[in-house]
Motif scaffolding. Structure first.
Motif, short mmCIF file in Angstrom:
data_model
loop_
_atom_site.label_atom_id
_atom_site.label_comp_id
_atom_site.label_asym_id
_atom_site.label_seq_id
_atom_site.Cartn_x
_atom_site.Cartn_y
_atom_site.Cartn_z
N ARG A 9 0.87 -1.17 0.00
CA ARG A 9 0.00 0.00 0.00
C ARG A 9 0.91 1.22 0.00
NH1 ARG A 9 -5.14 -1.08 0.15
NH2 ARG A 9 -5.79 1.02 0.60
N HIS A 11 1.06 5.67 -0.05
CA HIS A 11 0.36 6.92 0.21
C HIS A 11 0.35 7.73 -1.08
CE1 HIS A 11 0.00 6.54 4.55
NE2 HIS A 11 1.16 5.93 4.48
N LEU A 13 0.17 11.07 -3.13
CA LEU A 13 0.52 12.47 -2.90
C LEU A 13 -0.08 13.42 -3.93
CD1 LEU A 13 4.30 12.02 -1.96
CD2 LEU A 13 2.30 12.08 -0.44
N ALA A 18 -6.06 10.46 -5.42
CA ALA A 18 -6.52 10.19 -4.06
C ALA A 18 -7.80 9.35 -4.11
CB ALA A 18 -6.76 11.49 -3.31
N ASP A 23 -9.84 4.37 3.63
CA ASP A 23 -8.41 4.12 3.79
C ASP A 23 -7.59 5.40 3.74
OD1 ASP A 23 -8.57 1.41 4.11
OD2 ASP A 23 -8.31 0.96 1.99
N GLY A 24 -8.24 6.53 3.66
CA GLY A 24 -7.51 7.78 3.58
C GLY A 24 -6.91 7.93 2.21
N SER A 25 -5.62 8.15 2.16
CA SER A 25 -4.97 8.38 0.87
C SER A 25 -4.02 7.23 0.51
CB SER A 25 -4.22 9.70 0.91
OG SER A 25 -3.22 9.64 1.90
N THR A 26 -4.36 5.99 0.88
CA THR A 26 -3.52 4.86 0.48
C THR A 26 -4.22 4.03 -0.58
OG1 THR A 26 -4.33 3.35 2.19
CG2 THR A 26 -2.42 4.72 2.75
N ARG A 87 10.94 6.66 4.08
CA ARG A 87 10.02 6.73 2.95
C ARG A 87 10.78 6.95 1.65
NH1 ARG A 87 6.22 4.80 5.65
NH2 ARG A 87 5.02 6.07 7.07
N VAL A 101 3.52 8.88 -5.57
CA VAL A 101 3.18 8.03 -4.43
C VAL A 101 4.38 7.89 -3.52
CG1 VAL A 101 1.41 6.74 -5.70
CG2 VAL A 101 3.76 5.89 -5.65
N GLN A 102 4.09 7.54 -2.27
CA GLN A 102 5.14 7.41 -1.26
C GLN A 102 5.11 5.99 -0.70
OE1 GLN A 102 4.75 9.54 2.57
NE2 GLN A 102 6.55 10.65 1.86
N ASP A 104 6.88 2.89 1.77
CA ASP A 104 7.76 2.58 2.90
C ASP A 104 9.05 2.10 2.26
OD1 ASP A 104 9.19 1.36 4.95
OD2 ASP A 104 7.43 0.39 5.81
#
Length: 125
Positions: A9, A11, A13, A18, A23-26, A87, A101-102, A104
């Motif tokens: 997954r 994030h 940006l 979006a 799930d917010g922005s993931t 990140r 995208v960001q 991990d």
């Protein structure tokens, strides 16, 4: 040779990508390496924009992904750079626009390690 395929997954940006859900922005992405195809390339699959949209696939040099974990890399349709210590940002350019995208960083490092391990395996005959 076996294919390396991982799901992660990221994030989002960029506003256009979006998801706008709980799930917010993931969003889910797929990371794939097929040494039987092009052993120097990796694939990142991003979900398409909008309902019913197809996965957008970006194929680029594995070496670009690896360099981007340590410092800014890329000048074309894919750019990668570290964002702090944990990140990594990946920017994808296509005819449909730009997606940023960001990840991990550990996910990408683990994926790159697995690609080298698979590529180093002897071919059974």
């Amino acid at each position: 040779m076996p294919v390396v395929e991982e799901y992660a997954r990221v994030h989002v940006l960029t506003d256009a990508d979006a998801p706008g859900d709980e799930d917010g922005s993931t969003v889910p992405v797929v990371l794939r390496y097929d040494p039987g195809g092009d052993p120097r390339s990796v694939l990142v699959g991003l979900p398409g924009r909008g309902p019913g949209a197809r996965v957008r696939e970006f194929v680029f040099a594995r070496e670009l992904l690896e360099r981007g974990l340590r410092g800014p890399a890329g000048t074309g349709e894919v750019r990668v750079w570290p964002c702090g210590r944990v990140r990594t940002v990946v920017e994808f350019h296509s005819a449909q626009g730009c997606s940023v995208v960001q990840f991990d960083a550990q996910v990408l490092m683990g994926f790159v390690r697995k690609t080298y391990a698979v590529a180093a395996e002897p071919v059974a005959r």
